[in-house]
Design a protein around this motif. Structure first.
Motif, PDB file in Angstrom:
ATOM      1  N   VAL A  75     -75.818   2.119   5.659  1.00  0.00           N
ATOM      2  CA  VAL A  75     -75.883   2.518   7.065  1.00  0.00           C
ATOM      3  C   VAL A  75     -77.192   3.245   7.366  1.00  0.00           C
ATOM      4  O   VAL A  75     -77.886   2.935   8.346  1.00  0.00           O
ATOM      5  N   ILE A  76     -77.540   4.217   6.539  1.00  0.00           N
ATOM      6  CA  ILE A  76     -78.754   4.992   6.792  1.00  0.00           C
ATOM      7  C   ILE A  76     -79.987   4.093   6.744  1.00  0.00           C
ATOM      8  O   ILE A  76     -80.882   4.187   7.596  1.00  0.00           O
ATOM      9  N   ASP A 125     -72.034  -6.537  17.050  1.00  0.00           N
ATOM     10  CA  ASP A 125     -72.725  -5.441  16.400  1.00  0.00           C
ATOM     11  C   ASP A 125     -73.430  -5.990  15.147  1.00  0.00           C
ATOM     12  O   ASP A 125     -74.116  -6.997  15.242  1.00  0.00           O
ATOM     13  N   TRP A 126     -73.278  -5.358  13.979  1.00  0.00           N
ATOM     14  CA  TRP A 126     -73.967  -5.866  12.786  1.00  0.00           C
ATOM     15  C   TRP A 126     -73.599  -7.317  12.499  1.00  0.00           C
ATOM     16  O   TRP A 126     -74.443  -8.123  12.136  1.00  0.00           O
ATOM     17  N   LEU A 135     -65.638 -14.834  10.911  1.00  0.00           N
ATOM     18  CA  LEU A 135     -65.536 -13.696  11.824  1.00  0.00           C
ATOM     19  C   LEU A 135     -66.223 -12.494  11.187  1.00  0.00           C
ATOM     20  O   LEU A 135     -65.866 -12.093  10.073  1.00  0.00           O
ATOM     21  N   LEU A 136     -67.191 -11.907  11.890  1.00  0.00           N
ATOM     22  CA  LEU A 136     -68.072 -10.900  11.301  1.00  0.00           C
ATOM     23  C   LEU A 136     -68.001  -9.584  12.065  1.00  0.00           C
ATOM     24  O   LEU A 136     -68.383  -9.516  13.237  1.00  0.00           O
ATOM     25  N   HIS A 137     -67.528  -8.548  11.392  1.00  0.00           N
ATOM     26  CA  HIS A 137     -67.372  -7.239  12.035  1.00  0.00           C
ATOM     27  C   HIS A 137     -68.705  -6.503  12.108  1.00  0.00           C
ATOM     28  O   HIS A 137     -69.722  -6.933  11.553  1.00  0.00           O
ATOM     29  N   GLY A 138     -68.687  -5.358  12.779  1.00  0.00           N
ATOM     30  CA  GLY A 138     -69.876  -4.543  12.917  1.00  0.00           C
ATOM     31  C   GLY A 138     -69.694  -3.163  12.325  1.00  0.00           C
ATOM     32  O   GLY A 138     -68.764  -2.897  11.572  1.00  0.00           O
ATOM     33  N   PHE A 139     -70.597  -2.260  12.687  1.00  0.00           N
ATOM     34  CA  PHE A 139     -70.535  -0.847  12.320  1.00  0.00           C
ATOM     35  C   PHE A 139     -69.966  -0.057  13.478  1.00  0.00           C
ATOM     36  O   PHE A 139     -70.395  -0.230  14.617  1.00  0.00           O
ATOM     37  N   ARG A 185     -71.655  -5.923   3.553  1.00  0.00           N
ATOM     38  CA  ARG A 185     -72.168  -5.047   2.497  1.00  0.00           C
ATOM     39  C   ARG A 185     -71.962  -3.581   2.892  1.00  0.00           C
ATOM     40  O   ARG A 185     -72.220  -3.176   4.025  1.00  0.00           O
ATOM     41  N   GLY A 186     -71.426  -2.806   1.956  1.00  0.00           N
ATOM     42  CA  GLY A 186     -71.159  -1.407   2.224  1.00  0.00           C
ATOM     43  C   GLY A 186     -69.782  -1.121   2.782  1.00  0.00           C
ATOM     44  O   GLY A 186     -69.480   0.047   3.089  1.00  0.00           O
ATOM     45  N   TYR A 187     -68.930  -2.123   2.897  1.00  0.00           N
ATOM     46  CA  TYR A 187     -67.602  -1.942   3.498  1.00  0.00           C
ATOM     47  C   TYR A 187     -66.518  -2.466   2.561  1.00  0.00           C
ATOM     48  O   TYR A 187     -66.694  -3.469   1.860  1.00  0.00           O
TER      49      TYR A 187
END
Length: 301
Positions: free
Chosen positions: A209-210, A106-107, A32-36, A63-65
């Motif tokens: 994110v950027i 999403d991502w 299960l893959l979340h988004g931004f 990555r980044g979370y």
């Protein structure tokens, strides 16, 4: 927090990926893959039900979370779609999973769709939030309708250093605003945001994110190590694995169109469903529909 969750870290060539895992370890895997800007909390009504069905449910922090970290400080903090897809592929390899059912939006949906398209042997089936979630960077500079352009304001904001600074300084307020705009009819959103927001304190969150939102417009280079994957993505490859595409009728971003213009991108078994009263966070807002779709693909009649 659910006491049945197993908290584990899986090392890949690039990341130490924080994972929440449920269900029997010998069960058929569902990733299960979340988004931004979300995290695995959006699957809290889904993961336990799949685990009760006997599946091994794996929900990584992208990555980044959260507690996911880069192993090397010199690694580019890329948020490009090839990086998300390669992270997923590396995770399947590190966990020795020959194939898995994937659900993402999403991502996370982008990672799932790309892996399904380029490495279909690794994907048993796919539930995608928002259809064919693969960016066509070559056409990213073409204007959309004024209403659609208005909805992408945050992406244009992120192209400036003012936008980077705004996200850095106001990351929780900024992300909470996006939640409200993208899921305007979701009454439980404010409560869930409070338990999700700590994931945005990751030290790499802003950089990833950027870069994601600058790269998708072709305005910054990507990770040189991912160029071959980007070349394959640029061909906009079709997805042939069994797929159900879920859309929210009330989404403030990636809004469902009346006609299914993306059906040609799916060459295998495929269904599209538009969920009434649902916004952008499809797993958080419509867990029943997500569970139904996953089980429908895993247990075909």
């Amino acid at each position: 927090m659910d006491q049945d969750i197993r908290y584990v870290f899986v090392d890949t060539p690039v990341l130490s990926i924080a994972i929440e895992e449920r269900g029997p370890e010998d069960g058929a895997p569902v990733v299960l893959l979340h988004g931004f800007p979300y995290d695995p909390r959006c699957f809290d009504e889904i993961a336990p039900r799949l685990a009760e069905e006997g599946y091994r449910v794996i929900a990584p922090y992208l990555r980044g979370y959260g507690a996911t970290r880069f192993l090397n400080e010199d690694t580019m903090r890329s948020g490009q779609q090839a990086a998300l897809a390669k992270d997923l592929l590396n995770l399947l390899d590190a966990m020795e999973l020959p194939s898995a059912a994937l659900m993402g939006f999403d991502w996370g949906g982008r990672a799932a769709c790309i892996v399904a398209a380029l490495w279909p042997e690794r994907v048993r089936c796919l539930v995608t939030g928002g259809g064919y979630n693969v960016q066509d960077i070559a056409t990213a500079g073409r204007p959309l309708s004024p209403a659609e352009e208005h909805g992408l304001w945050y992406q244009y904001y992120f192209q400036s250093e003012r936008g980077r600074a705004g996200l850095e300084i106001n990351r929780r307020d900024f992300c909470q605003l996006l939640w409200r705009l993208w899921s305007p009819t979701w009454s439980e959103g404010p409560t869930l945001f409070g338990v999700t927001a700590p994931s945005f304190d990751n030290p790499d969150f802003v950089d990833v994110v950027i870069h994601s939102y600058r790269h998708r417009f072709g305005l910054v280079p990507g990770d040189p190590n991912l160029e071959e994957i980007e070349r394959q993505i640029a061909l906009q490859p079709p997805i042939g694995v069994p797929t159900i595409s879920l859309w929210g009728s009330d989404a403030g971003i990636r809004m469902a169109k009346p006609e299914d213009l993306e059906a040609v991108k799916f060459t295998g078994y495929y269904k599209r469903r538009v969920l009434a009263g649902v916004g952008h966070n499809i797993p958080g807002e419509a867990p029943d529909a997500v569970v139904q779709a996953i089980l429908e693909l895993l247990k075909p009649h």
